[in-house]
Design a protein around this motif. Structure first.
Motif, PDB file in Angstrom:
ATOM      1  N   THR A  50       0.833  -1.201   0.000  1.00 37.31           N
ATOM      2  CA  THR A  50       0.000   0.000   0.000  1.00 37.31           C
ATOM      3  C   THR A  50       0.867   1.249   0.000  1.00 37.31           C
ATOM      4  O   THR A  50       0.639   2.191  -0.752  1.00 37.31           O
ATOM      5  N   SER A  51       1.901   1.248   0.810  1.00 35.73           N
ATOM      6  CA  SER A  51       2.821   2.382   0.877  1.00 35.73           C
ATOM      7  C   SER A  51       3.602   2.550  -0.425  1.00 35.73           C
ATOM      8  O   SER A  51       3.767   3.665  -0.921  1.00 35.73           O
ATOM      9  N   ASN A  52       4.083   1.451  -0.985  1.00 32.95           N
ATOM     10  CA  ASN A  52       4.857   1.512  -2.230  1.00 32.95           C
ATOM     11  C   ASN A  52       4.047   2.095  -3.384  1.00 32.95           C
ATOM     12  O   ASN A  52       4.617   2.722  -4.282  1.00 32.95           O
ATOM     13  N   LEU A  53       2.730   1.892  -3.359  1.00 38.37           N
ATOM     14  CA  LEU A  53       1.868   2.435  -4.411  1.00 38.37           C
ATOM     15  C   LEU A  53       1.406   3.859  -4.093  1.00 38.37           C
ATOM     16  O   LEU A  53       0.551   4.401  -4.790  1.00 38.37           O
ATOM     17  N   ARG A  54       1.956   4.426  -3.036  1.00 40.09           N
ATOM     18  CA  ARG A  54       1.630   5.793  -2.608  1.00 40.09           C
ATOM     19  C   ARG A  54       0.145   5.960  -2.293  1.00 40.09           C
ATOM     20  O   ARG A  54      -0.465   6.990  -2.582  1.00 40.09           O
ATOM     21  N   ASP A  87      -5.214  -0.645  -9.606  1.00 42.49           N
ATOM     22  CA  ASP A  87      -3.844  -1.155  -9.504  1.00 42.49           C
ATOM     23  C   ASP A  87      -3.596  -1.727  -8.108  1.00 42.49           C
ATOM     24  O   ASP A  87      -3.023  -2.820  -7.965  1.00 42.49           O
ATOM     25  N   LEU A  88      -4.039  -1.013  -7.087  1.00 42.05           N
ATOM     26  CA  LEU A  88      -3.874  -1.486  -5.714  1.00 42.05           C
ATOM     27  C   LEU A  88      -4.581  -2.832  -5.517  1.00 42.05           C
ATOM     28  O   LEU A  88      -3.997  -3.778  -4.985  1.00 42.05           O
ATOM     29  N   LEU A  89      -5.828  -2.935  -5.961  1.00 34.33           N
ATOM     30  CA  LEU A  89      -6.580  -4.185  -5.790  1.00 34.33           C
ATOM     31  C   LEU A  89      -5.913  -5.344  -6.522  1.00 34.33           C
ATOM     32  O   LEU A  89      -5.808  -6.450  -5.983  1.00 34.33           O
ATOM     33  N   ASN A  90      -5.456  -5.098  -7.751  1.00 35.91           N
ATOM     34  CA  ASN A  90      -4.795  -6.157  -8.524  1.00 35.91           C
ATOM     35  C   ASN A  90      -3.507  -6.622  -7.857  1.00 35.91           C
ATOM     36  O   ASN A  90      -3.194  -7.815  -7.856  1.00 35.91           O
ATOM     37  N   ARG A  91      -2.769  -5.708  -7.305  1.00 39.46           N
ATOM     38  CA  ARG A  91      -1.509  -6.088  -6.650  1.00 39.46           C
ATOM     39  C   ARG A  91      -1.750  -6.749  -5.298  1.00 39.46           C
ATOM     40  O   ARG A  91      -0.987  -7.632  -4.896  1.00 39.46           O
ATOM     41  N   LEU A  92      -2.799  -6.329  -4.592  1.00 37.15           N
ATOM     42  CA  LEU A  92      -3.123  -6.973  -3.316  1.00 37.15           C
ATOM     43  C   LEU A  92      -3.500  -8.435  -3.535  1.00 37.15           C
ATOM     44  O   LEU A  92      -3.037  -9.321  -2.820  1.00 37.15           O
ATOM     45  N   VAL A  93      -4.339  -8.712  -4.521  1.00 35.18           N
ATOM     46  CA  VAL A  93      -4.785 -10.083  -4.751  1.00 35.18           C
ATOM     47  C   VAL A  93      -3.643 -10.955  -5.276  1.00 35.18           C
ATOM     48  O   VAL A  93      -3.705 -12.184  -5.180  1.00 35.18           O
ATOM     49  N   ALA A  94      -2.584 -10.332  -5.777  1.00 38.08           N
ATOM     50  CA  ALA A  94      -1.421 -11.089  -6.251  1.00 38.08           C
ATOM     51  C   ALA A  94      -0.464 -11.465  -5.120  1.00 38.08           C
ATOM     52  O   ALA A  94       0.445 -12.271  -5.327  1.00 38.08           O
ATOM     53  N   LEU A  95      -0.671 -10.912  -3.918  1.00 36.83           N
ATOM     54  CA  LEU A  95       0.180 -11.274  -2.777  1.00 36.83           C
ATOM     55  C   LEU A  95      -0.049 -12.741  -2.401  1.00 36.83           C
ATOM     56  O   LEU A  95      -1.172 -13.247  -2.530  1.00 36.83           O
ATOM     57  N   PRO A  96       0.985 -13.411  -1.922  1.00 33.06           N
ATOM     58  CA  PRO A  96       0.819 -14.802  -1.498  1.00 33.06           C
ATOM     59  C   PRO A  96      -0.274 -14.950  -0.441  1.00 33.06           C
ATOM     60  O   PRO A  96      -0.349 -14.150   0.493  1.00 33.06           O
ATOM     61  N   ASN A  97      -1.130 -15.923  -0.625  1.00 27.95           N
ATOM     62  CA  ASN A  97      -2.205 -16.310   0.287  1.00 27.95           C
ATOM     63  C   ASN A  97      -3.426 -15.389   0.247  1.00 27.95           C
ATOM     64  O   ASN A  97      -4.419 -15.662   0.913  1.00 27.95           O
ATOM     65  N   VAL A  98      -3.389 -14.284  -0.496  1.00 22.11           N
ATOM     66  CA  VAL A  98      -4.566 -13.418  -0.613  1.00 22.11           C
ATOM     67  C   VAL A  98      -5.461 -14.028  -1.693  1.00 22.11           C
ATOM     68  O   VAL A  98      -5.047 -14.249  -2.812  1.00 22.11           O
ATOM     69  N   THR A  99      -6.721 -14.312  -1.305  1.00 21.44           N
ATOM     70  CA  THR A  99      -7.653 -14.968  -2.222  1.00 21.44           C
ATOM     71  C   THR A  99      -8.609 -13.989  -2.890  1.00 21.44           C
ATOM     72  O   THR A  99      -9.159 -14.293  -3.950  1.00 21.44           O
ATOM     73  N   SER A 100      -8.839 -12.824  -2.285  1.00 23.63           N
ATOM     74  CA  SER A 100      -9.681 -11.827  -2.917  1.00 23.63           C
ATOM     75  C   SER A 100      -9.385 -10.448  -2.349  1.00 23.63           C
ATOM     76  O   SER A 100      -8.977 -10.309  -1.198  1.00 23.63           O
ATOM     77  N   ALA A 101      -9.589  -9.440  -3.183  1.00 22.76           N
ATOM     78  CA  ALA A 101      -9.439  -8.040  -2.790  1.00 22.76           C
ATOM     79  C   ALA A 101     -10.469  -7.249  -3.588  1.00 22.76           C
ATOM     80  O   ALA A 101     -10.375  -7.184  -4.814  1.00 22.76           O
ATOM     81  N   VAL A 102     -11.475  -6.698  -2.904  1.00 25.37           N
ATOM     82  CA  VAL A 102     -12.550  -5.981  -3.591  1.00 25.37           C
ATOM     83  C   VAL A 102     -12.865  -4.677  -2.870  1.00 25.37           C
ATOM     84  O   VAL A 102     -12.668  -4.553  -1.664  1.00 25.37           O
ATOM     85  N   ARG A 103     -13.365  -3.742  -3.644  1.00 28.08           N
ATOM     86  CA  ARG A 103     -13.850  -2.486  -3.062  1.00 28.08           C
ATOM     87  C   ARG A 103     -15.249  -2.728  -2.523  1.00 28.08           C
ATOM     88  O   ARG A 103     -16.093  -3.339  -3.202  1.00 28.08           O
ATOM     89  N   THR A 104     -15.513  -2.264  -1.314  1.00 30.16           N
ATOM     90  CA  THR A 104     -16.837  -2.458  -0.732  1.00 30.16           C
ATOM     91  C   THR A 104     -17.568  -1.143  -0.552  1.00 30.16           C
ATOM     92  O   THR A 104     -18.754  -1.131  -0.254  1.00 30.16           O
ATOM     93  N   GLY A 105     -16.906  -0.047  -0.662  1.00 30.26           N
ATOM     94  CA  GLY A 105     -17.564   1.250  -0.494  1.00 30.26           C
ATOM     95  C   GLY A 105     -16.662   2.368  -0.883  1.00 30.26           C
ATOM     96  O   GLY A 105     -15.552   2.209  -1.268  1.00 30.26           O
TER      97      GLY A 105
END
Length: 105
Positions: A50-54, A87-105
């Protein structure tokens, strides 16, 4: 045009100053929900990415189901635009063991 000139003379309060183009980058808050299998350094990796993506992390809440080894993470982040969030969501879901990353609001 003549219509605009007449409007300015007759009713100047109806005129609004606008600017087109320029810096369209803003700061927008987005709620993100992550599901992952719990592992060592998961929270660190999410924070570092998150920090690396500013992106600014405004809040972070983790709930772990130890029996199932699963983590649910709710984050409030600040991004500059939709592409930044995507970009943040795509990179989060690419982290090891992360199965989903979605915007909820």
């Amino acid at each position: 045009s003549k219509n605009v000139d007449r409007l300015i003379r007759n009713d100047p309060a109806r005129m609004l100053e606008v600017a087109w183009g320029g810096d369209t980058k803003g700061k927008y808050k987005a709620e993100v929900l992550l599901h992952a299998y719990d592992r060592k350094n998961l929270v660190r990796d999410i924070g570092q990415l998150t920090s690396n993506l500013r992106s600014e992390m405004l809040s972070f809440h983790t709930q772990v189901d130890a029996a199932r080894g699963e983590a649910e993470i709710r984050m409030l982040v600040q991004v500059t635009d939709f592409d930044h969030l995507n970009d943040l969501l795509n990179r989060l879901v690419a982290l090891p063991n992360v199965t989903s990353a979605v915007r909820t609001g």
